[in-house]
Design a protein around this motif. Structure first.
Motif, short mmCIF file in Angstrom:
data_model
loop_
_atom_site.label_atom_id
_atom_site.label_comp_id
_atom_site.label_asym_id
_atom_site.label_seq_id
_atom_site.Cartn_x
_atom_site.Cartn_y
_atom_site.Cartn_z
N LEU A 217 0.68 -0.96 -0.19
CA LEU A 217 -0.17 -0.20 0.45
C LEU A 217 0.81 1.20 0.34
N ALA A 218 2.24 1.22 0.79
CA ALA A 218 2.95 2.27 0.93
C ALA A 218 4.07 1.99 2.35
N GLU A 219 5.42 2.97 1.67
CA GLU A 219 6.02 2.29 1.93
C GLU A 219 5.68 3.04 3.60
N GLU A 220 6.01 2.40 4.88
CA GLU A 220 5.56 2.94 6.12
C GLU A 220 6.31 3.13 7.47
N SER A 221 5.26 3.79 8.00
CA SER A 221 5.94 4.46 8.95
C SER A 221 5.47 4.48 10.35
N LEU A 222 5.84 4.90 11.67
CA LEU A 222 5.02 4.88 12.65
C LEU A 222 4.61 6.37 13.01
N VAL A 223 3.76 6.47 13.54
CA VAL A 223 3.96 8.43 13.84
C VAL A 223 3.02 8.24 15.27
N ARG A 224 3.50 8.56 16.04
CA ARG A 224 2.95 8.52 17.61
C ARG A 224 1.77 10.00 17.14
N VAL A 225 0.59 9.44 17.70
CA VAL A 225 -0.20 10.58 17.70
C VAL A 225 -1.68 10.62 19.56
N GLY A 226 -2.36 11.22 19.36
CA GLY A 226 -3.06 11.55 20.61
C GLY A 226 -4.30 12.50 20.59
N ARG A 227 -4.52 12.94 21.35
CA ARG A 227 -5.51 14.16 21.64
C ARG A 227 -5.14 15.41 22.14
#
Length: 266
Positions: free
Chosen positions: A161-171
């Protein structure tokens, strides 16, 4: 009991020659030469040990053995045509069995599946959760969405689907409590961490404002674009990725090609 291999092409030539009672006219119908028709008939007679045609002053004539075989042979061809039509109808149908990596159903597959289902109200879709690389020899799947390295099973092909990355997310205003879904990270988790089963569940906790989660960019993209969560820091590339994968015959089937086109254009 092992069935003998039938000389289907030669039997088809015999049927054409029997209808025309002419090797030349049979050759025209089959788009081959009269010599090729004659060779096929002779080879079939040798294989069966039966003479099928006689040449008379009036032309070509079926032997009693050849004439007696025709009704069953033509019924067999009709059954084969029905079987092929049934196979093609199945490939053109909207009955699909999908394997989906845990966590990817809600945040990637379902939003893309929804418009396809709306356009195909007669569709039947079965979803099976995947915990790792899919085994197409055990699961009767049309298509799988897996997470990890490229598929390495023999005959299975994948589309990243895509070159993958981990991203830290939060509200905004959410606690900094880490929400961990990767087993390796969970082993050394700090006190107060939340351990969940998959990336989708981790994203759900972050969306609920209960913590911060490092999740694949592919899963978080829609929530980030909608402003439902914020990216906290830079995304980190990882070797794993999401793959749409299937054995070669499924990639060639009409129903899988049509579904993929809809899925990737959503």
């Amino acid at each position: 009991m092992r069935r003998p291999l039938l000389p289907l092409n030669a039997l088809r030539v015999f049927d054409a020659a029997a209808r025309a009672l002419s090797f030349a006219r049979a050759a025209d119908e089959l788009a081959v030469t009269p010599a090729a028709v004659g060779q096929q008939i002779r080879a079939l007679e040798e294989t069966l040990g039966v003479i099928l045609f006689r040449r008379t002053a009036k032309g070509l004539e079926l032997t009693p053995e050849g004439e007696a075989a025709l009704p069953a042979l033509r019924a067999g061809f009709a059954s084969l045509e029905e079987a092929v039509a049934a196979l093609q109808a199945g490939q053109a149908s909207t009955r699909l069995t999908l394997g989906v990596a845990r966590g990817a159903l809600k945040h990637w597959m379902a939003p893309r599946l929804a418009p396809w289902l709306a356009a195909h109200p007669e569709a039947t879709v079965r979803i099976l959760p995947l915990d790792g690389p899919v085994d197409f020899t055990q699961a009767n799947l049309d298509l799988a969405l897996s997470f990890g390295p490229p598929p390495d099973a023999e005959g299975v092909f994948g589309r990243k689907l895509a070159e993958e990355s981990l991203v830290r997310v939060g509200r905004k205003g959410a606690p900094e409590r880490p929400v961990i879904w990767r087993a390796a990270d969970g082993a050394g988790a700090a006190p107060g961490a939340i351990l969940v089963s998959d990336a989708g569940a981790a994203l759900d906790w972050a969306l609920a404002g209960l913590g911060q989660a490092e999740v694949p960019q592919t899963l978080a993209a829609a929530a980030l674009a909608a402003g439902e969560v914020d990216a906290l820091g830079e995304a980190q590339p990882i070797p794993e990725a999401y793959w749409l994968c299937a054995p070669a015959p499924q990639w060639k089937s009409a129903k899988v090609r049509a579904f993929l086109e809809a899925l990737l254009s959503a």
